[in-house]
Design a protein around this motif. Structure first.
Motif, PDB file in Angstrom:
ATOM      1  N   VAL A 101      -7.619  36.543  63.487  1.00 29.38           N
ATOM      2  CA  VAL A 101      -8.801  36.200  62.611  1.00 29.38           C
ATOM      3  C   VAL A 101     -10.266  36.492  63.553  1.00 29.38           C
ATOM      4  O   VAL A 101     -11.056  37.234  62.668  1.00 29.38           O
ATOM      5  N   ILE A 125      -7.183  28.433  65.774  1.00 26.20           N
ATOM      6  CA  ILE A 125      -7.492  29.676  64.859  1.00 26.20           C
ATOM      7  C   ILE A 125      -6.688  30.829  65.571  1.00 26.20           C
ATOM      8  O   ILE A 125      -7.152  31.055  66.565  1.00 26.20           O
ATOM      9  N   HIS A 148      -5.702  30.500  56.673  1.00 21.67           N
ATOM     10  CA  HIS A 148      -4.888  30.194  57.769  1.00 21.67           C
ATOM     11  C   HIS A 148      -4.265  28.853  57.475  1.00 21.67           C
ATOM     12  O   HIS A 148      -3.250  28.600  58.024  1.00 21.67           O
TER      13      HIS A 148
END
Length: 226
Positions: A118, A114, A140
């Motif tokens: 984010v 990630i 994503h």
């Protein structure tokens, strides 16, 4: 099988550690009060919630948030997150979305793939609603809006049916019959959610569910947190 499908299965899995299994969204009160006492009544209650609450408010918010995440629109994410949180009419419904959002955001923070953007956006939010964190993962992983909305609705549906199985109570076969009966509604409801997201035409007028949630707060015995 492509990786997007694998990611969708991951997001929809009951094993996702966000605590969704511990909430009934007022269904527990409906059973306790005698409003829902059979498979047919449980199926109608869940269908109404799907059509009049999830497809008209929560799923459109999810789609709008996905678009903001994909565009890197931090202000847009913050605005939609706040607007969705404001639609939670009761203390229990608000606590539910914020607890699940916090848990999912924490999970995403610990996943190495990630991106930092984010994490930084989540860190800038005082409160994180569940659709906000879920949309971040879906965006994503480049999941399409139709697939994302349908999967989000399925995950909610499965949790509600499992709650009904425990509360009414119903057998496992009855639960599976309800899932088979209600699943065909999801593609059209996902389309409705996408249309509402485009127009920002959210609608959250569900007084029956709101009253059920309010009354659940003072229910004498409870298995679920909402």
């Amino acid at each position: 099988m492509n990786i997007q499908l694998i990611r969708l299965l991951h997001l929809a899995s009951p094993a996702l550690p966000v605590g969704a299994f511990s909430y009934s969204q007022g269904l527990e009160w409906a059973v306790e009060s005698g409003k829902v006492t059979s498979e047919a009544a449980a199926q109608q209650w869940i269908r109404d919630a799907l059509h009049f609450a999830l497809a008209r408010c929560e799923a459109p918010a999810l789609v709008g948030l996905m678009r903001a995440w994909k565009a890197g629109d931090v202000a847009g994410v913050a605005r939609l997150n706040a607007e969705f949180t404001a639609t939670r009419e009761t203390a229990e419904l608000r606590a539910e979305t914020l607890q699940m959002g916090y848990s999912l955001a924490r999970l995403l923070r610990d996943l190495p793939e990630i991106p930092d953007s984010v994490r930084e956006t989540h860190a800038g939010l005082t409160e994180i609603a569940f659709p906000t964190a879920w949309a971040a993962a879906a965006a994503h992983w480049q999941i399409g809006e139709q697939d994302a909305a349908s999967t989000y609705l399925w995950a909610w549906l499965e949790n509600q049916v499992m709650a009904a199985v425990k509360l009414v109570p119903l057998g496992q076969t009855a639960g599976q019959r309800m899932l088979v009966a209600l699943a065909p509604d999801l593609p059209a409801l996902a389309q409705e959610a996408i249309r509402r997201a485009e127009e920002e035409a959210w609608e959250n007028f569900t007084p029956g569910m709101t009253l059920a949630s309010c009354l659940h707060e003072t229910q004498y015995t409870r298995l679920f947190r909402s």
